[in-house]
Motif scaffolding. Structure first.
Motif, PDB file in Angstrom:
ATOM      1  N   GLN A   1      -7.925   2.504   0.392  1.00 57.17           N
ATOM      2  CA  GLN A   1      -8.888   2.764  -0.565  1.00 57.17           C
ATOM      3  C   GLN A   1     -10.163   2.858   0.576  1.00 57.17           C
ATOM      4  OE1 GLN A   1      -8.583   2.491  -3.982  1.00 57.17           O
ATOM      5  NE2 GLN A   1     -10.306   3.644  -4.112  1.00 57.17           N
ATOM      6  N   GLU A   2     -10.866   2.419   1.296  1.00 54.79           N
ATOM      7  CA  GLU A   2     -11.868   3.070   1.395  1.00 54.79           C
ATOM      8  C   GLU A   2     -11.896   4.465   2.774  1.00 54.79           C
ATOM      9  OE1 GLU A   2     -13.195  -0.762   4.821  1.00 54.79           O
ATOM     10  OE2 GLU A   2     -14.006  -1.665   2.053  1.00 54.79           O
ATOM     11  N   ARG A   3     -11.091   4.286   2.960  1.00 50.60           N
ATOM     12  CA  ARG A   3     -10.675   5.811   3.987  1.00 50.60           C
ATOM     13  C   ARG A   3     -10.621   6.740   3.506  1.00 50.60           C
ATOM     14  NH1 ARG A   3      -6.403   3.735   7.050  1.00 50.60           N
ATOM     15  NH2 ARG A   3      -4.814   4.668   5.432  1.00 50.60           N
ATOM     16  N   ARG A   4     -10.108   6.469   2.058  1.00 54.73           N
ATOM     17  CA  ARG A   4      -9.788   7.655   0.771  1.00 54.73           C
ATOM     18  C   ARG A   4     -11.413   8.051  -0.258  1.00 54.73           C
ATOM     19  NH1 ARG A   4      -4.494   7.880  -3.099  1.00 54.73           N
ATOM     20  NH2 ARG A   4      -3.510   7.441  -1.479  1.00 54.73           N
TER      21      ARG A   4
ATOM     22  N   CYS B   1       0.846  -1.049  -0.052  1.00 55.95           N
ATOM     23  CA  CYS B   1      -0.350  -0.525  -0.053  1.00 55.95           C
ATOM     24  C   CYS B   1       0.548   1.172   0.069  1.00 55.95           C
ATOM     25  CB  CYS B   1      -0.649  -0.235   1.054  1.00 55.95           C
ATOM     26  SG  CYS B   1      -1.540   1.091   1.318  1.00 55.95           S
ATOM     27  N   GLU B   2       0.876   2.070  -1.156  1.00 52.69           N
ATOM     28  CA  GLU B   2       1.268   3.224  -1.105  1.00 52.69           C
ATOM     29  C   GLU B   2       1.318   4.805   0.872  1.00 52.69           C
ATOM     30  OE1 GLU B   2      -0.857   6.084  -4.026  1.00 52.69           O
ATOM     31  OE2 GLU B   2       0.566   5.034  -4.786  1.00 52.69           O
ATOM     32  N   ASP B   3      -0.097   4.372   0.778  1.00 50.37           N
ATOM     33  CA  ASP B   3      -0.603   5.044   2.147  1.00 50.37           C
ATOM     34  C   ASP B   3       0.352   4.408   3.250  1.00 50.37           C
ATOM     35  OD1 ASP B   3      -1.679   7.204   0.231  1.00 50.37           O
ATOM     36  OD2 ASP B   3      -3.916   6.145   1.685  1.00 50.37           O
ATOM     37  N   THR B   4      -0.485   2.727   3.288  1.00 54.59           N
ATOM     38  CA  THR B   4       0.802   2.535   5.266  1.00 54.59           C
ATOM     39  C   THR B   4       1.576   1.676   4.914  1.00 54.59           C
ATOM     40  OG1 THR B   4      -1.182   0.251   4.432  1.00 54.59           O
ATOM     41  CG2 THR B   4      -2.042   1.966   5.127  1.00 54.59           C
TER      42      THR B   4
ATOM     43  N   LEU C   1      -3.354   0.526  -3.221  1.00 56.88           N
ATOM     44  CA  LEU C   1      -3.981   0.919  -1.930  1.00 56.88           C
ATOM     45  C   LEU C   1      -4.294  -0.719  -0.842  1.00 56.88           C
ATOM     46  CD1 LEU C   1      -5.901   4.260  -2.277  1.00 56.88           C
ATOM     47  CD2 LEU C   1      -3.335   3.780  -2.028  1.00 56.88           C
ATOM     48  N   SER C   2      -4.649  -0.557  -0.008  1.00 56.13           N
ATOM     49  CA  SER C   2      -5.178  -1.948   0.597  1.00 56.13           C
ATOM     50  C   SER C   2      -6.257  -1.640   0.211  1.00 56.13           C
ATOM     51  CB  SER C   2      -4.327  -1.687   2.052  1.00 56.13           C
ATOM     52  OG  SER C   2      -5.334  -0.777   2.568  1.00 56.13           O
TER      53      SER C   2
END
Length: 138
Positions: free
Chosen positions: A126-129, A101-104, A121-122
């Protein structure tokens, strides 16, 4: 694990140990290259199809053809954007960043990548975004 190329079934059945090992990377590289080849073949077929068409005098037939062309071109435009994502995913494989994941930085997961091999993204990220996007859209 044996030293043979993995199949989609192998990926589906993988228990997640030794995540993104060399066999996983080889599988996804080939999977992405196959997708790319198919998209390029589709684009070539569309190009030939549009060049082969002749004008039709009937306005209704012409309108139908133009609508079909517009739909085909929209599809190819989506595929063109997907080609860019495929190239980026192959680059992430080369950089050793594919599947995370590029965020986490957490693993995206083999099954998610099989469903969407260009994912960056995981599911959670993805859901958070998407929640944030909806929040700001309201």
């Amino acid at each position: 694990m044996e030293n043979r190329p993995l199949t989609e079934q192998d990926i589906q059945n993988d228990n997640g140990e030794d995540y993104m090992n060399s066999q996983h990377l080889a599988f996804f590289r080939q999977y992405l290259l196959n997708m790319k080849a198919q998209l390029l073949e589709n684009a070539n077929a569309t190009s030939q199809h549009l060049q082969e068409q002749e004008a039709t005098p009937d306005p209704a037939d012409r309108a139908t053809l133009e609508e079909e062309y517009a739909l085909e071109l929209r599809t190819r435009d989506r595929e063109r954007k997907l080609l860019i994502k495929i190239d980026q995913a192959i680059n992430r494989i080369d950089q050793g960043e594919y599947g995370y994941c590029e965020d986490t930085g957490e693993p995206i997961g083999l099954k998610r990548l099989l469903a969407r091999p260009t994912a960056t993204l995981s599911i959670e990220a993805q859901e958070r975004r998407e929640r944030l996007k909806r929040q700001y859209a309201d």
